[in-house]
Design an enzyme around this catalytic site. Structure first.
Site, mmCIF file in Angstrom:
data_model
loop_
_atom_site.group_PDB
_atom_site.id
_atom_site.type_symbol
_atom_site.label_atom_id
_atom_site.label_comp_id
_atom_site.label_asym_id
_atom_site.label_seq_id
_atom_site.Cartn_x
_atom_site.Cartn_y
_atom_site.Cartn_z
ATOM 1 N N LYS A 49 6.211 0.278 7.546
ATOM 2 C CA LYS A 49 5.977 1.310 7.111
ATOM 3 C C LYS A 49 7.135 2.102 6.711
ATOM 4 C CE LYS A 49 3.181 4.708 9.116
ATOM 5 N NZ LYS A 49 1.961 5.479 9.481
ATOM 6 N N ASP A 98 -8.082 11.154 12.133
ATOM 7 C CA ASP A 98 -8.035 10.799 10.863
ATOM 8 C C ASP A 98 -8.513 9.745 10.406
ATOM 9 O OD1 ASP A 98 -7.284 11.372 8.210
ATOM 10 O OD2 ASP A 98 -5.278 10.640 8.483
ATOM 11 N N ALA A 123 0.874 -1.041 0.125
ATOM 12 C CA ALA A 123 0.078 0.133 -0.069
ATOM 13 C C ALA A 123 0.808 1.174 -0.024
ATOM 14 C CB ALA A 123 -0.951 -0.076 1.161
ATOM 15 N N ALA A 154 0.746 5.644 0.574
ATOM 16 C CA ALA A 154 -0.164 6.918 0.937
ATOM 17 C C ALA A 154 0.681 8.307 0.713
ATOM 18 C CB ALA A 154 -0.399 6.801 2.271
ATOM 19 N N SER A 155 0.324 9.122 1.133
ATOM 20 C CA SER A 155 0.946 10.501 0.840
ATOM 21 C C SER A 155 2.206 10.529 1.822
ATOM 22 C CB SER A 155 -0.040 11.745 1.426
ATOM 23 O OG SER A 155 -0.178 11.565 2.777
ATOM 24 N N LEU A 156 2.695 9.998 2.791
ATOM 25 C CA LEU A 156 3.892 10.409 3.616
ATOM 26 C C LEU A 156 4.393 9.069 3.530
ATOM 27 C CD1 LEU A 156 2.181 12.072 6.769
ATOM 28 C CD2 LEU A 156 3.166 13.092 4.563
ATOM 29 N N GLY A 157 4.155 7.926 3.148
ATOM 30 C CA GLY A 157 5.013 6.517 3.154
ATOM 31 C C GLY A 157 4.514 5.566 2.477
ATOM 32 N N GLN A 158 5.008 4.438 2.590
ATOM 33 C CA GLN A 158 4.331 3.070 1.890
ATOM 34 C C GLN A 158 4.467 1.915 2.834
ATOM 35 O OE1 GLN A 158 6.115 3.945 -2.024
ATOM 36 N NE2 GLN A 158 7.416 2.391 -1.644
ATOM 37 N N VAL A 159 3.791 0.904 2.678
ATOM 38 C CA VAL A 159 3.917 -0.148 3.432
ATOM 39 C C VAL A 159 4.117 -1.423 2.730
ATOM 40 C CG1 VAL A 159 2.409 -1.435 4.823
ATOM 41 C CG2 VAL A 159 2.191 0.879 4.984
#
Length: 277
Positions: free
Chosen positions: A119, A251, A98, A100-105
């Site tokens: 992450k 959030d 996955a 996202a805006s600040l990182g990935q997993v």
């Protein structure tokens, strides 16, 4: 149809502008009253997916941040690692699960057999947030000049970006998760992933955060009956946060909630929290 197309164009534009603008899009996706139903639906993609960065770079960040000079897992080397050294994990996904805006997993398995989510922070994301802060502050000032208001939009921008900078402090996130779990354990159905600090970067500079892998489905993917049950649980949990514990997950969009196979509601991503008194 034209509104949906405008929403798609806006989604791509926000993603290209940087992480702070992506966060704006995630918020607007929850406000169809402001942007319209079709545009809000188009922007929901920002809640569950962002363009990933290089997997090779992510693996190098993991090795550097955790001080590991061997492969990440058998058959998963990283640049400059010593293949004769013991691997960090038993198994490790070579592609991001996955983003996202600040990182990935990434998904990994420890030597003890525990499945975990690793992450990895986007390179240079703190600097990019600072640049976005300047840009959005300027836009807010221009808007307020031409559309006078009693509201000071610069204060809203400053608070929003300050919270985003807290989101890239991974030890702060782990501490938030532990507190959230402690305060809401009495509900019985709230699930919080356990954080593994031994697989997390140094305090104050961590770019890697490892947590328990949660198996579950997003609420929108559930059958109608289960979906209603999950929504009722989410509403109850959020009301308890606001009116009883005061420890609020700030959030809770669809990308940060999972309905587990054993009927629990898992909250993810504790970078953004708030307190209500």
């Amino acid at each position: 149809e034209s509104q949906r197309q405008r929403g798609s164009v806006l989604t791509k534009a926000l993603e290209s502008l940087g992480p702070a603008f992506v966060k704006v899009g995630q918020t607007l996706a929850q406000r169809p009253d402001l942007v319209g139903d079709e545009a809000a639906e188009a922007m929901k993609v920002l809640q569950v997916h962002a363009t990933p960065f290089s997997d090779d770079l992510a693996m190098q960040i993991i090795a550097d941040d955790l001080g590991h000079d061997g492969p990440l897992a058998p058959g998963v080397p990283c640049e400059g690692c010593d293949p004769t050294r013991p691997p960090l994990f038993r198994a490790f996904s070579q592609k991001a699960i996955a983003s996202a805006s600040l990182g990935q997993v990434y998904k990994a398995t420890t030597h003890e057999g525990l499945d975990v989510a690793v992450k990895v922070q986007r390179p240079g994301v703190a600097r990019q947030l600072a640049l976005d802060w300047i840009s959005i502050s300027f836009l807010a000032s221009v808007y307020q000049f031409f559309v006078p208001s009693l509201n000071d939009y610069s204060l809203l921008v400053n608070e929003a970006v300050r919270n985003m900078l807290l989101e890239v402090d991974y030890h702060h996130e782990a501490s938030n998760a532990q507190e959230f779990e402690r305060r809401h354990a009495f509900l019985g159905f709230v699930r919080v992933p356990k954080f593994l600090l031994q697989y997390t970067g140094p305090q104050g500079t961590a770019r890697v955060l490892t947590m328990e892998w949660i198996v579950g489905r997003r609420i929108s993917d559930l059958p109608r009956k289960l979906g209603r049950q999950a929504v009722q649980m989410a509403v109850q949990a959020c009301v308890v946060q606001l009116l009883l514990t005061g420890n609020v997950h700030a959030d809770p969009h669809e990308g940060n909630l999972l309905f587990t196979d054993d009927g629990q509601l898992a909250f993810l991503d504790f970078g953004l929290m708030d307190t209500v008194e």
